[in-house]
Structure formats: structure tokens, C-alpha cells
Design an enzyme around this catalytic site. Structure first.
Site, PDB file in Angstrom:
ATOM      1  N   HIS A  56     -19.072  18.436 -11.809  1.00  0.00           N
ATOM      2  CA  HIS A  56     -19.460  19.731 -12.382  1.00  0.00           C
ATOM      3  C   HIS A  56     -18.803  19.908 -13.734  1.00  0.00           C
ATOM      4  O   HIS A  56     -17.956  19.114 -14.142  1.00  0.00           O
ATOM      5  CB  HIS A  56     -19.190  20.891 -11.424  1.00  0.00           C
ATOM      6  CG  HIS A  56     -17.740  21.208 -11.155  1.00  0.00           C
ATOM      7  ND1 HIS A  56     -16.886  20.340 -10.521  1.00  0.00           N
ATOM      8  CD2 HIS A  56     -16.995  22.320 -11.424  1.00  0.00           C
ATOM      9  CE1 HIS A  56     -15.699  20.900 -10.413  1.00  0.00           C
ATOM     10  NE2 HIS A  56     -15.725  22.096 -10.957  1.00  0.00           N
ATOM     11  N   HIS A  58     -16.727  22.051 -15.229  1.00  0.00           N
ATOM     12  CA  HIS A  58     -15.443  22.675 -15.559  1.00  0.00           C
ATOM     13  C   HIS A  58     -14.517  21.698 -16.298  1.00  0.00           C
ATOM     14  O   HIS A  58     -14.458  20.512 -15.964  1.00  0.00           O
ATOM     15  CB  HIS A  58     -14.753  23.209 -14.311  1.00  0.00           C
ATOM     16  CG  HIS A  58     -15.342  24.514 -13.840  1.00  0.00           C
ATOM     17  ND1 HIS A  58     -15.220  24.959 -12.557  1.00  0.00           N
ATOM     18  CD2 HIS A  58     -16.056  25.451 -14.501  1.00  0.00           C
ATOM     19  CE1 HIS A  58     -15.836  26.134 -12.430  1.00  0.00           C
ATOM     20  NE2 HIS A  58     -16.357  26.452 -13.603  1.00  0.00           N
ATOM     21  N   ASP A  60     -11.440  21.055 -16.221  1.00  0.00           N
ATOM     22  CA  ASP A  60     -10.430  20.281 -15.491  1.00  0.00           C
ATOM     23  C   ASP A  60     -11.056  19.127 -14.700  1.00  0.00           C
ATOM     24  O   ASP A  60     -10.349  18.449 -13.933  1.00  0.00           O
ATOM     25  CB  ASP A  60      -9.586  21.191 -14.578  1.00  0.00           C
ATOM     26  CG  ASP A  60     -10.397  21.875 -13.506  1.00  0.00           C
ATOM     27  OD1 ASP A  60     -11.487  22.401 -13.825  1.00  0.00           O
ATOM     28  OD2 ASP A  60      -9.949  21.891 -12.340  1.00  0.00           O
ATOM     29  N   HIS A  61     -12.363  18.886 -14.887  1.00  0.00           N
ATOM     30  CA  HIS A  61     -13.030  17.735 -14.272  1.00  0.00           C
ATOM     31  C   HIS A  61     -13.660  16.802 -15.304  1.00  0.00           C
ATOM     32  O   HIS A  61     -14.086  15.709 -14.943  1.00  0.00           O
ATOM     33  CB  HIS A  61     -14.068  18.207 -13.252  1.00  0.00           C
ATOM     34  CG  HIS A  61     -13.441  18.988 -12.136  1.00  0.00           C
ATOM     35  ND1 HIS A  61     -13.198  18.464 -10.889  1.00  0.00           N
ATOM     36  CD2 HIS A  61     -12.931  20.251 -12.111  1.00  0.00           C
ATOM     37  CE1 HIS A  61     -12.581  19.368 -10.141  1.00  0.00           C
ATOM     38  NE2 HIS A  61     -12.413  20.461 -10.855  1.00  0.00           N
ATOM     39  N   HIS A 114     -19.663  27.064  -6.187  1.00  0.00           N
ATOM     40  CA  HIS A 114     -18.541  27.178  -7.136  1.00  0.00           C
ATOM     41  C   HIS A 114     -19.128  27.288  -8.552  1.00  0.00           C
ATOM     42  O   HIS A 114     -18.798  28.204  -9.301  1.00  0.00           O
ATOM     43  CB  HIS A 114     -17.664  25.942  -6.975  1.00  0.00           C
ATOM     44  CG  HIS A 114     -16.542  25.803  -7.947  1.00  0.00           C
ATOM     45  ND1 HIS A 114     -15.443  26.635  -7.941  1.00  0.00           N
ATOM     46  CD2 HIS A 114     -16.337  24.908  -8.941  1.00  0.00           C
ATOM     47  CE1 HIS A 114     -14.614  26.252  -8.913  1.00  0.00           C
ATOM     48  NE2 HIS A 114     -15.140  25.210  -9.539  1.00  0.00           N
ATOM     49  N   ASP A 133     -14.938  20.714  -6.111  1.00  0.00           N
ATOM     50  CA  ASP A 133     -14.588  22.116  -5.844  1.00  0.00           C
ATOM     51  C   ASP A 133     -15.627  22.813  -4.962  1.00  0.00           C
ATOM     52  O   ASP A 133     -15.778  24.029  -5.017  1.00  0.00           O
ATOM     53  CB  ASP A 133     -14.406  22.868  -7.166  1.00  0.00           C
ATOM     54  CG  ASP A 133     -13.266  22.302  -7.999  1.00  0.00           C
ATOM     55  OD1 ASP A 133     -12.548  21.403  -7.515  1.00  0.00           O
ATOM     56  OD2 ASP A 133     -13.096  22.749  -9.152  1.00  0.00           O
ATOM     57  N   HIS A 171      -8.697  19.054  -5.715  1.00  0.00           N
ATOM     58  CA  HIS A 171      -7.420  19.722  -6.022  1.00  0.00           C
ATOM     59  C   HIS A 171      -6.445  19.617  -4.858  1.00  0.00           C
ATOM     60  O   HIS A 171      -6.860  19.571  -3.695  1.00  0.00           O
ATOM     61  CB  HIS A 171      -7.644  21.217  -6.302  1.00  0.00           C
ATOM     62  CG  HIS A 171      -8.312  21.503  -7.598  1.00  0.00           C
ATOM     63  ND1 HIS A 171      -7.614  21.683  -8.767  1.00  0.00           N
ATOM     64  CD2 HIS A 171      -9.623  21.632  -7.917  1.00  0.00           C
ATOM     65  CE1 HIS A 171      -8.469  21.920  -9.761  1.00  0.00           C
ATOM     66  NE2 HIS A 171      -9.700  21.890  -9.274  1.00  0.00           N
TER      67      HIS A 171
END
Ligand code: ZN
Ligand code: FE
Length: 255
Positions: A56, A58, A60-61, A114, A133, A171
């Protein structure tokens, strides 16, 4: 037999994963929170990167991708629905596609909730699913873009995979998720014993990811909203699973 799997801690509490086919030498990485830990892991194993799979959009990915590709060029795979907000893709995929990664079948599953457009990558031969996530150890991602109905539908698809499947989520939130889970099911003995195992693992600096789907089905409150015992705990015996899911998710948001 099957793909080798490595969990790679990144940033403060993210995980990337590397999978490797020892017969062909192919290697894929799932999500790129940052480049350095992944490059170090590949170098230490003498693995050459073939593919990068993005779950996805975001930051942080995906934020480590450009630097990773500078050092280790690879085919980049992500959702066509999110192509406008993902890094440039070499292969755009969608729900129901079966692609070949590391010479194994990889089934693409839309697991929106999400974010809308979040995908999971299921490798049935090796019994792995990369959920980032969506479904997480003892939890699920916050609903930034989707509705409770959408997320519950996504989690239900994941819950129907073979129970021995390893859930590779994005995570290290498991201990915090567990503190919440026990408020929903204080009498769940499997949950209590899992919390003890989590505390031991974290004290030793070990990841709690991946977990098995079988364990999530027994202990993750978001997969248990259809059960009479959980509904009774919330005083929602007459509610639908989706309504109970929405209530549990709302409670977690303010926990
Ligand atoms: Zn996310
Ligand atoms: Fe994330």
C-alpha cells in the site's frame, strides 16, 4: 522445500520481508520502509534482488524504494488501483491476479480497509501471506480510508486461508494489541498464554511476526467478532459480525 523467509526490522517498528527460492536464486522483498536494513540482509545472505512487492501507498512501506533500487535493481509490483500514488510500477496487479514471484504462484488479494487499494500477497505453495497493515498480529490496521464493512470483508477473506498460513504483517504492534485484546476477551485462555509468549519474545528482542492464522483465529479479537462469547462480552449478542467489528475497532481507536 518452499521459499526461505526473513523478517527484516526497519525504522522503529516496521517490518519488511525477504523471500528466496534456493533452487532458482530468485529473491523478492515485500515493502520497503527503508533501504539499509534490507540491503544489509541481502548482502549478508548473498541474495540478489529480483522483485519488490508493495502492499500500500503509506510512506512507511515505500519510502526506501528509490534507494533500494539504486543498489539493487528489481521489478516493482503494486496495485493498479493505487498506481497514481505508489512509486512507478513495472507490473500493476489487481485482486484475483495470480503472478509468478520467485518461481511460485502468488495470489493477489484486495484487502482494503486501512487504505482503499491495499493488497495482500498470498503464496499458497509456501503457506505465506504478506498482509502489512490489514490483518496484523493480534490486531488490524486503523481505518484511514475504508469502512468497517470493507475491512471486515477483507479480514474474512484472509481468515479463510489455510490455518497453517504464516501471517507476515507490517509492524511490531503485538504487545500493545494484546493489552487491548485482553479487555475484549479477558477469559480467553489462549490469548493469555499468547501474551506471556509475546512478553518473553520482546524481552529477548525477538519479533512476534510472523504468526500463524490458526493462532490469530483463536486470539485476535478482530477475527472473533462473529463468536457468541465475544458478542456476549460486549453485550451485543443480537448484533451482526460487522457491527461488532465496528465496535471493537472504535474501542481500539481510543484505547
Ligand atoms: Zn499503513
Ligand atoms: Fe504501516
Amino acid at each position: 522445500m518452499g521459499l526461505d523467509l526473513v523478517t527484516i526490522p526497519c525504522l522503529s517498528d516496521n517490518y519488511a520481508f525477504a523471500i528466496h527460492n534456493p533452487n532458482t536464486g530468485e529473491t523478492a522483498v515485500i515493502d520497503v520502509p527503508e533501504a539499509n536494513p534490507i540491503l544489509e540482509e541481502l548482502a549478508s545472505r548473498n541474495w540478489t534482488l529480483s522483485d519488490v512487492l508493495l502492499t500500500h501507498h503509506h510512506w512507511d512501506h515505500v519510502d526506501g524504494l528509490a534507494r533500494l533500487l539504486e543498489k539493487a535493481p528489481a521489478r516493482v509490483i503494486g496495485a493498479s488501483a493505487d498506481a497514481h500514488r505508489l512509486p512507478p510500477l513495472d507490473l500493476a496487479i489487481q485482486d484475483g491476479d495470480t503472478i509468478t514471484v520467485c518461481s511460485e504462484n502468488c495470489e493477489v488479494m484486495d484487502v482494503s480497509g486501512h487504505t482503499v487499494g491495499h493488497v495482500a500477497f498470498h503464496f499458497p505453495q509456501s503457506g505465506l501471506v504478506f498482509t502489512a497493515d490489514s490483518l496484523m498480529a493480534l490486531g488490524c490496521g486503523r481505518l484511514f480510508e475504508g469502512t468497517p464493512e470493507l475491512m471486515y470483508n477483507s479480514l474474512s477473506k484472509l481468515a479463510a486461508l489455510p490455518p497453517e498460513t504464516l501471517i507476515c504483517s507490517g509492524h511490531e504492534y503485538t504487545a500493545a494489541n494484546g493489552k487491548f485484546a485482553v479487555t475484549i476477551e479477558p477469559d480467553n485462555a489462549r490469548l493469555t498464554s499468547r501474551l506471556n509468549a509475546i512478553a518473553v519474545a520482546r524481552a529477548e528482542g525477538q519479533p512476534t511476526v510472523p504468526s500463524t492464522l490458526a493462532l490469530e483465529l483463536e486470539t485476535n479479537p478482530f477475527l472473533r467478532v462473529h463468536t457468541g462469547s465475544l458478542k456476549a462480552n460486549l453485550g451485543m449478542l443480537d448484533a451482526s459480525a460487522t457491527e461488532v467489528f465496528a465496535e471493537v475497532r472504535a474501542r481500539k481507536d481510543t484505547f
